[in-house]
Write a protein that holds these residues in place. Structure first.
Motif, PDB file in Angstrom:
ATOM      1  N   LYS A 214       0.845  -1.185   0.000  1.00  0.00           N
ATOM      2  CA  LYS A 214       0.000   0.000   0.000  1.00  0.00           C
ATOM      3  C   LYS A 214       0.881   1.236   0.000  1.00  0.00           C
ATOM      4  N   VAL A 215       0.486   2.246  -0.774  1.00  0.00           N
ATOM      5  CA  VAL A 215       1.213   3.516  -0.762  1.00  0.00           C
ATOM      6  C   VAL A 215       0.891   4.254   0.531  1.00  0.00           C
ATOM      7  N   PHE A 216       1.921   4.699   1.217  1.00  0.00           N
ATOM      8  CA  PHE A 216       1.697   5.375   2.492  1.00  0.00           C
ATOM      9  C   PHE A 216       0.932   6.680   2.266  1.00  0.00           C
ATOM     10  N   ASP A 217      -0.116   6.871   3.079  1.00  0.00           N
ATOM     11  CA  ASP A 217      -0.951   8.071   2.992  1.00  0.00           C
ATOM     12  C   ASP A 217      -0.389   9.143   3.925  1.00  0.00           C
ATOM     13  N   LYS A 218       0.276  10.135   3.360  1.00  0.00           N
ATOM     14  CA  LYS A 218       0.887  11.186   4.173  1.00  0.00           C
ATOM     15  C   LYS A 218      -0.145  12.002   4.935  1.00  0.00           C
ATOM     16  N   SER A 219      -1.364  12.059   4.421  1.00  0.00           N
ATOM     17  CA  SER A 219      -2.410  12.848   5.078  1.00  0.00           C
ATOM     18  C   SER A 219      -3.178  12.034   6.117  1.00  0.00           C
ATOM     19  N   GLY A 220      -2.781  10.763   6.331  1.00  0.00           N
ATOM     20  CA  GLY A 220      -3.477   9.908   7.271  1.00  0.00           C
ATOM     21  C   GLY A 220      -3.058  10.165   8.712  1.00  0.00           C
ATOM     22  N   VAL A 221      -3.435   9.259   9.601  1.00  0.00           N
ATOM     23  CA  VAL A 221      -3.191   9.445  11.035  1.00  0.00           C
ATOM     24  C   VAL A 221      -1.806   8.964  11.460  1.00  0.00           C
ATOM     25  N   ASP A 253      -3.296   3.958  17.497  1.00  0.00           N
ATOM     26  CA  ASP A 253      -4.090   2.721  17.553  1.00  0.00           C
ATOM     27  C   ASP A 253      -4.989   2.695  18.790  1.00  0.00           C
ATOM     28  N   VAL A 254      -4.407   3.060  19.944  1.00  0.00           N
ATOM     29  CA  VAL A 254      -5.190   3.095  21.187  1.00  0.00           C
ATOM     30  C   VAL A 254      -6.340   4.089  21.056  1.00  0.00           C
ATOM     31  N   ALA A 255      -6.045   5.278  20.511  1.00  0.00           N
ATOM     32  CA  ALA A 255      -7.068   6.318  20.373  1.00  0.00           C
ATOM     33  C   ALA A 255      -8.201   5.866  19.455  1.00  0.00           C
ATOM     34  N   LEU A 256      -7.860   5.189  18.358  1.00  0.00           N
ATOM     35  CA  LEU A 256      -8.883   4.716  17.429  1.00  0.00           C
ATOM     36  C   LEU A 256      -9.782   3.665  18.080  1.00  0.00           C
ATOM     37  N   VAL A 257      -9.155   2.764  18.858  1.00  0.00           N
ATOM     38  CA  VAL A 257      -9.943   1.734  19.547  1.00  0.00           C
ATOM     39  C   VAL A 257     -10.909   2.369  20.537  1.00  0.00           C
ATOM     40  N   GLU A 258     -10.460   3.434  21.200  1.00  0.00           N
ATOM     41  CA  GLU A 258     -11.294   4.093  22.209  1.00  0.00           C
ATOM     42  C   GLU A 258     -12.347   5.016  21.593  1.00  0.00           C
ATOM     43  N   GLY A 259     -12.331   5.155  20.275  1.00  0.00           N
ATOM     44  CA  GLY A 259     -13.388   5.913  19.614  1.00  0.00           C
ATOM     45  C   GLY A 259     -13.060   7.350  19.288  1.00  0.00           C
ATOM     46  N   VAL A 260     -11.786   7.756  19.403  1.00  0.00           N
ATOM     47  CA  VAL A 260     -11.427   9.132  19.026  1.00  0.00           C
ATOM     48  C   VAL A 260     -11.574   9.268  17.514  1.00  0.00           C
ATOM     49  N   PRO A 261     -12.301  10.260  17.012  1.00  0.00           N
ATOM     50  CA  PRO A 261     -12.499  10.410  15.566  1.00  0.00           C
ATOM     51  C   PRO A 261     -11.175  10.617  14.829  1.00  0.00           C
ATOM     52  N   GLU A 262     -11.071  10.028  13.630  1.00  0.00           N
ATOM     53  CA  GLU A 262      -9.863  10.201  12.815  1.00  0.00           C
ATOM     54  C   GLU A 262      -9.569  11.674  12.554  1.00  0.00           C
ATOM     55  N   ALA A 263     -10.632  12.462  12.344  1.00  0.00           N
ATOM     56  CA  ALA A 263     -10.439  13.887  12.041  1.00  0.00           C
ATOM     57  C   ALA A 263      -9.707  14.599  13.177  1.00  0.00           C
ATOM     58  N   ASP A 264     -10.013  14.219  14.432  1.00  0.00           N
ATOM     59  CA  ASP A 264      -9.341  14.841  15.587  1.00  0.00           C
ATOM     60  C   ASP A 264      -7.867  14.452  15.631  1.00  0.00           C
ATOM     61  N   ILE A 268      -4.497  16.944  15.218  1.00  0.00           N
ATOM     62  CA  ILE A 268      -3.346  16.990  16.136  1.00  0.00           C
ATOM     63  C   ILE A 268      -2.052  16.749  15.367  1.00  0.00           C
ATOM     64  N   LYS A 269      -2.072  15.777  14.477  1.00  0.00           N
ATOM     65  CA  LYS A 269      -0.879  15.485  13.678  1.00  0.00           C
ATOM     66  C   LYS A 269      -0.480  16.683  12.819  1.00  0.00           C
ATOM     67  N   LYS A 270      -1.478  17.319  12.208  1.00  0.00           N
ATOM     68  CA  LYS A 270      -1.211  18.464  11.338  1.00  0.00           C
ATOM     69  C   LYS A 270      -0.649  19.647  12.106  1.00  0.00           C
ATOM     70  N   VAL A 271      -1.326  20.005  13.227  1.00  0.00           N
ATOM     71  CA  VAL A 271      -0.960  21.213  13.983  1.00  0.00           C
ATOM     72  C   VAL A 271       0.279  20.982  14.843  1.00  0.00           C
ATOM     73  N   GLU A 272       0.314  19.839  15.553  1.00  0.00           N
ATOM     74  CA  GLU A 272       1.373  19.613  16.540  1.00  0.00           C
ATOM     75  C   GLU A 272       2.622  18.953  15.968  1.00  0.00           C
ATOM     76  N   ILE A 273       2.502  18.310  14.804  1.00  0.00           N
ATOM     77  CA  ILE A 273       3.676  17.643  14.225  1.00  0.00           C
ATOM     78  C   ILE A 273       4.101  18.305  12.911  1.00  0.00           C
ATOM     79  N   SER A 274       3.224  18.226  11.902  1.00  0.00           N
ATOM     80  CA  SER A 274       3.609  18.718  10.569  1.00  0.00           C
ATOM     81  C   SER A 274       4.006  20.189  10.590  1.00  0.00           C
ATOM     82  N   LYS A 275       3.156  21.042  11.152  1.00  0.00           N
ATOM     83  CA  LYS A 275       3.449  22.478  11.167  1.00  0.00           C
ATOM     84  C   LYS A 275       4.661  22.801  12.029  1.00  0.00           C
ATOM     85  N   LYS A 276       4.737  22.184  13.199  1.00  0.00           N
ATOM     86  CA  LYS A 276       5.831  22.496  14.117  1.00  0.00           C
ATOM     87  C   LYS A 276       7.170  21.964  13.616  1.00  0.00           C
TER      88      LYS A 276
END
Length: 472
Positions: A214-221, A253-264, A268-276
């Motif tokens: 599978k091609v890695f999805d850079k915009s994924g979680v 993985d833990v967050a997804l199992v607990e029901g945290v929406p992918e969009a959230d 976090i990945k966009k603001v706290e990782i990619s931008k920073k």
């Protein structure tokens, strides 16, 4: 997580030397096949003209004579004929882009990485050479740069400097065999398209869907893992970098199992990782230590979001759907593992760390070592449990936690919709059965009726009271 395809591009500053390196049995321990679409003479002429054009441009740095793709293949490809594999992948590139190629099929020293080196030209050969005739004398200095007058070629004594040339009027001063470079090969879009194209080509010959790439999805979680090349001086930094990425992916993985929406999670990945990370590179350059700090802070923010997440109560499925019941079992197993992880991280480890901090002094070293051993065991348990989450779904045919949660959520929604429609249908058609009354409810009802009956007697006239007592 599924295995992702790996297609990398690099610049070639010495195409003849690179071709010799990838195609030499003396220099490659595990060389299985070599294939080219043009003779060696083509590459010699390409290198010569590229160097001449680079010199003419006056650009600083090194001349890029060609480019190279490195394409990782699944180990199942060792079962195919090497010559066929190499020819299939090389001809595919030439048919798509119309440029000449030379390729080699290798294994690394430990035979854990089966891959193709595909060198391609950024220029196409002209149908007819473009020949330019000097309409007057042409003067070139020792660097190959065209100057206007002969005087610019002379030294202080009036003699022509070594390396300078004069092309007389009527002679050929330039002969081009190749077109200009195709600019598309320099773009990020080109590499992304090649990743998708070659991933599809690889999967075409893999029968088992679970083994397909599978091609890695850079915009994924998730965050991608980095490849550690041969004799890489930054190997230690990359290992530490990959560990941080692994911890982020496990937290996801833990967050997804607990029901945290992918969009959230994506936010976090966009603001706290990619931008920073972008801001950090702009200010401090590429600093592995700062990258690790950014990842760890993002992970803390994700875990804080997880602790605030309130899940709606899980509905009890009464419809007999075998596949969904199996999925329910997987989901309950994942929930159980996450509860254990959270208990260890939020209860056991903090208690042990506090005990370790209280055990100071040389007389308590034995007790302190025992507590430290328990801390290590607890940390290893957490790591094993987090690794188990992904394995728990892959053994049932799901690519990763993300894909399982998507399928589970969709199935759960369909079952709930089915239950709703079934209840409405029963009610509308008079088929809805009343809920059976429990023994406890019956006793309460009888008790309440008796109380109401006795209360009513108190307010009856005297004659009727006597009659009522007689009836009793």
């Amino acid at each position: 997580m599924p295995r992702h395809s790996f297609v990398q591009i690099q610049k070639i500053t010495n195409v003849k030397g690179r071709i010799d390196y990838i195609s030499s049995h003396a220099r490659q321990e595990n060389l299985y096949a070599v294939y080219d679409t043009a003779p060696l003479k083509f590459w010699n002429m390409l290198a010569k003209e590229s160097q001449r054009e680079f010199l003419k441009s006056g650009t600083e740095g090194k001349c890029i004579e060609a480019r190279e793709l490195i394409i990782a293949l699944p180990e199942s490809y060792v079962n195919f004929e090497p010559d066929w594999v190499l020819k299939t992948f090389t001809d595919s590139f030439k048919e798509t882009h119309g440029v000449e190629c030379v390729a080699a099929l290798h294994h690394n020293k430990k035979k854990t990485n089966y891959h193709i080196h595909l060198i391609f030209s950024e220029r196409t050969m002209l149908e007819e050479p473009d020949i330019k005739i000097a309409s007057r004398n042409m003067f070139y200095d020792e660097h190959g740069k065209h100057v206007r007058t002969k005087k610019e070629l002379l030294d202080e004594q009036g003699n022509m400097r070594s390396g300078c040339t004069i092309i007389a009027k009527g002679e050929v001063y330039e002969k081009r065999l190749f077109s200009n470079k195709i600019s598309h090969f320099k773009s990020d879009v080109f590499l992304e398209n090649e990743k998708k194209r070659y991933t599809d080509l690889i999967n075409l010959y893999i029968k088992n869907p679970l083994e397909q790439l599978k091609v890695f999805d850079k915009s994924g979680v998730y965050l991608p893992m980095k490849k550690i090349g041969k004799n890489n001086p930054k190997a230690a930094d990359i290992i530490a970098d990959n560990q941080a990425r692994k911890e982020w992916n496990q937290a996801v993985d833990v967050a997804l199992v607990e029901g945290v929406p992918e969009a959230d999670i994506k936010e976090i990945k966009k603001v706290e990782i990619s931008k920073k990370v972008g801001q950090s590179i702009a200010v401090n350059g590429r600093n592995p230590g700062l990258f690790l700090q950014i990842i760890m802070r993002a992970k803390v923010i994700l875990m804080n979001l997880l602790s605030k997440q309130k899940l709606p109560p899980q509905p009890k499925i009464t419809v007999d759907i075998t596949e969904f019941r199996k999925m329910q079992g997987i989901k309950q197993d994942l929930d159980k593992q996450v509860r254990i992880i959270r208990h260890i991280e939020e209860k056991e480890l903090p208690d042990l760390l506090q005990q370790s901090g209280n055990l100071k002094g040389i007389f308590k070293s034995k007790e302190r070592k025992e507590v430290e051993r328990q801390i290590e065991i607890a940390q290893n348990r957490v790591s094993d449990l987090k690794s188990y989450l992904a394995k728990a779904v892959t053994r049932y045919g799901y690519k990763n936690i993300q894909s399982f949660i998507k399928v589970y959520g969709q199935c759960e929604k369909e079952v709930q919709q089915y239950q709703k429609e079934l209840e409405e249908w029963k009610e509308n058609n008079g088929l809805k059965q009343p809920k059976p009354e429990s023994i406890r409810d019956k006793l309460r009802r009888y008790e309440q009726e008796a109380k109401e009956k006795n209360l009513a007697v108190l307010y009856l006239p005297t004659q009727k009271k006597e009659k009522h007592r007689n009836e009793r």
